[in-house]
Write an enzyme that holds these catalytic residues in place. Structure first.
Site, mmCIF file in Angstrom:
data_model
loop_
_atom_site.group_PDB
_atom_site.id
_atom_site.type_symbol
_atom_site.label_atom_id
_atom_site.label_comp_id
_atom_site.label_asym_id
_atom_site.label_seq_id
_atom_site.Cartn_x
_atom_site.Cartn_y
_atom_site.Cartn_z
ATOM 1 N N GLY A 1 0.920 -1.128 -0.040
ATOM 2 C CA GLY A 1 0.058 -0.255 0.041
ATOM 3 C C GLY A 1 0.955 1.343 0.042
ATOM 4 O O GLY A 1 1.858 1.234 0.429
ATOM 5 N N ASP B 1 0.484 2.801 9.153
ATOM 6 C CA ASP B 1 0.167 2.048 10.231
ATOM 7 C C ASP B 1 1.056 1.860 11.461
ATOM 8 O O ASP B 1 0.854 1.770 12.361
ATOM 9 C CB ASP B 1 0.041 0.505 9.712
ATOM 10 C CG ASP B 1 -0.959 0.308 8.704
ATOM 11 O OD1 ASP B 1 -1.760 1.172 8.465
ATOM 12 O OD2 ASP B 1 -0.903 -0.798 7.959
ATOM 13 N N ARG C 1 -4.101 7.937 3.309
ATOM 14 C CA ARG C 1 -2.783 7.789 2.630
ATOM 15 C C ARG C 1 -2.467 8.608 1.488
ATOM 16 O O ARG C 1 -1.363 8.550 0.992
ATOM 17 C CB ARG C 1 -2.907 6.310 1.798
ATOM 18 C CG ARG C 1 -2.690 5.268 2.853
ATOM 19 C CD ARG C 1 -2.649 3.712 2.549
ATOM 20 N NE ARG C 1 -2.777 3.316 1.212
ATOM 21 C CZ ARG C 1 -3.102 2.247 0.595
ATOM 22 N NH1 ARG C 1 -3.618 1.267 1.691
ATOM 23 N NH2 ARG C 1 -3.237 2.226 -0.397
HETATM 24 O O1 F6P Z 1 -1.183 -1.090 5.405
HETATM 25 C C1 F6P Z 1 -1.718 0.148 5.017
HETATM 26 C C2 F6P Z 1 -3.232 0.166 4.909
HETATM 27 O O2 F6P Z 1 -3.605 1.373 4.374
HETATM 28 C C3 F6P Z 1 -3.921 -0.426 6.081
HETATM 29 O O3 F6P Z 1 -4.014 0.795 7.177
HETATM 30 C C4 F6P Z 1 -5.180 -0.694 5.339
HETATM 31 O O4 F6P Z 1 -5.767 -1.770 6.514
HETATM 32 C C5 F6P Z 1 -4.864 -1.347 4.247
HETATM 33 O O5 F6P Z 1 -3.436 -0.695 3.935
HETATM 34 C C6 F6P Z 1 -5.448 -1.019 3.040
HETATM 35 O O6 F6P Z 1 -5.221 -1.979 1.972
HETATM 36 P P1 F6P Z 1 -5.506 -1.496 0.562
HETATM 37 O O7 F6P Z 1 -4.662 -0.506 -0.087
HETATM 38 O O8 F6P Z 1 -5.201 -3.004 -0.256
HETATM 39 O O9 F6P Z 1 -7.138 -1.490 0.654
#
Ligand code: F6P
Length: 361
Positions: free
Chosen positions: A14, A140, A288
């Protein structure tokens, strides 16, 4: 003539804020100090390494990107059998393909920027004979061996900002608001943002909550004239009952659950228990996105320059981390060994309790 130094960069898992700032610091440092340098940016993380799909990077590629969100190289997630194999979507082992690209480009090392999954995958690459350096990226903040990861503070800023805005509308309508923060199975992001935003309750995976205690706490606030409540809830938060279940049972329950996430279920129960209107806000991937905050830019620059120094020293098999504000090189096997959860005796938890926050326990 001095032999070439050949380095590959990749961003995996991610994304988060600060990936480009880190890439920039690595490139700028190497181009300043190393003659006869070649840098290959692998597209979409390990996919680029598997397929030999890369960008040949010159000094210009590392300019003007310190404030840029996302990653100029793209990213992807790879499946893996813990401690054993890296698999493509069809379930084929892809190690030989990665090794082939590594050998064809005659690489000195690969620098992998990533979270927990990436540290584990990178360790498998190292076991297969590749020279590896890693950097800890994730909102995280759950990577073992480092006090902080880049991306974390930027996400804390965003989650705090969301709760600040929610405060005004919650007050106006005398409502309960549940704000669900990311963080996977760790509560770092929710705890920091919850404290910063003055949340009334903070629910994190490390401290299972009791819904009746939480409801009683909210009723108590109302009796004191505080007609709204803000609950910062981690996406991985668990009730005491859920904590008693095995992982398989929890997975099954999640599949059958009519609620799309923990916060909707909590809101539904709280509304029934307290009789107070309750709403949910999930900032999700917004946490993010966007530019890294200044603190992350500084951390990314410290991490990136340190990784470049490891390349120059030919010191492979390490993750760059930070411990008590000192940059450290953590053996990759340590960094990849486990997840860094919030210790329940962490001083920040007591700090929150001291200002009257409940964890529902
Ligand atoms: O590990 C980073 C993160 O944003 C977590 O906080 C969250 O649970 C996960 O990735 C979400 O994943 P994706 O980008 O696959 O939806």
């Amino acid at each position: 003539m001095k032999r070439k130094t050949r380095v590959a960069l990749l961003t995996s898992g991610g994304d988060c804020q600060g990936l480009n700032a880190t890439i920039r610091a690595i490139g700028k440092t190497l181009f300043q100090y190393v003659d006869n340098l070649e840098i290959y940016g692998m597209y979409d993380g390990y996919r680029g390494l598997i397929e030999g799909d890369y960008l040949y990077m010159d000094a210009d590629n590392f300019s003007g990107i310190i404030n840029l969100g996302g990653t100029i190289l793209g990213t992807s997630r790879l499946n893996f059998v813990p401690g054993k194999a890296l698999l493509d979507d069809e379930g084929n082992d892809v190690m030989d393909q990665m090794l082939a690209t590594y050998n064809r480009l005659n690489l000195d090392c690969i620098i992998c920027l990533g979270g927990n999954g990436t540290q584990k995958s990178a360790k498998l690459l190292q076991d297969a004979g590749m020279n590896i350096i890693t950097l800890p990226k994730t909102i995280d903040n759950d990577i073992f061996g480092t006090d902080e990861t880049f991306g974390f503070q930027s996400a804390v800023d965003i989650a705090t900002d969301v709760m600040d805005s929610i405060h005004t509308t919650a007050t106006a309508h005398s409502r309960i608001f549940v704000v669900e923060c990311m963080g996977r199975d760790a509560g770092w992001l929710t705890l920091s943002a919850g404290i910063a935003a003055g949340a009334d309750a903070i629910l994190i995976p490390e401290i299972p909550y009791d819904i009746n205690k939480l409801a009683a706490y909210i009723d108590g606030r109302r009796r004191k004239g505080r007609r709204f409540s803000i609950i910062a809830m981690a996406e991985g938060a668990l009730s005491r009952e859920a904590k008693q279940l095995s992982e398989d049972e929890r997975r099954q329950l999640k599949k059958e659950n009519k609620f799309s996430s923990v916060s909707y279920e909590l809101a539904d129960k709280l509304e029934k228990l307290t009789g107070q209107e309750t709403r949910v806000v999930i900032p999700g991937h917004y946490q993010r996105g966007g530019s890294p905050c200044p603190r992350d830019r500084v951390l990314a620059t410290r991490f990136g320059t340190a990784a470049a120094r490891l390349v120059m020293e030919k010191k492979y098999g390490y993750m760059v981390g930070i411990v008590k504000d000192e940059i450290v090189a953590v053996p990759l096997e340590t960094a990849a060994s486990k997840t860094k959860f919030l210790p329940v005796d962490h001083p920040l938890i007591q700090t929150a309790r001291d200002v009257g926050v409940t964890f529902g326990d």
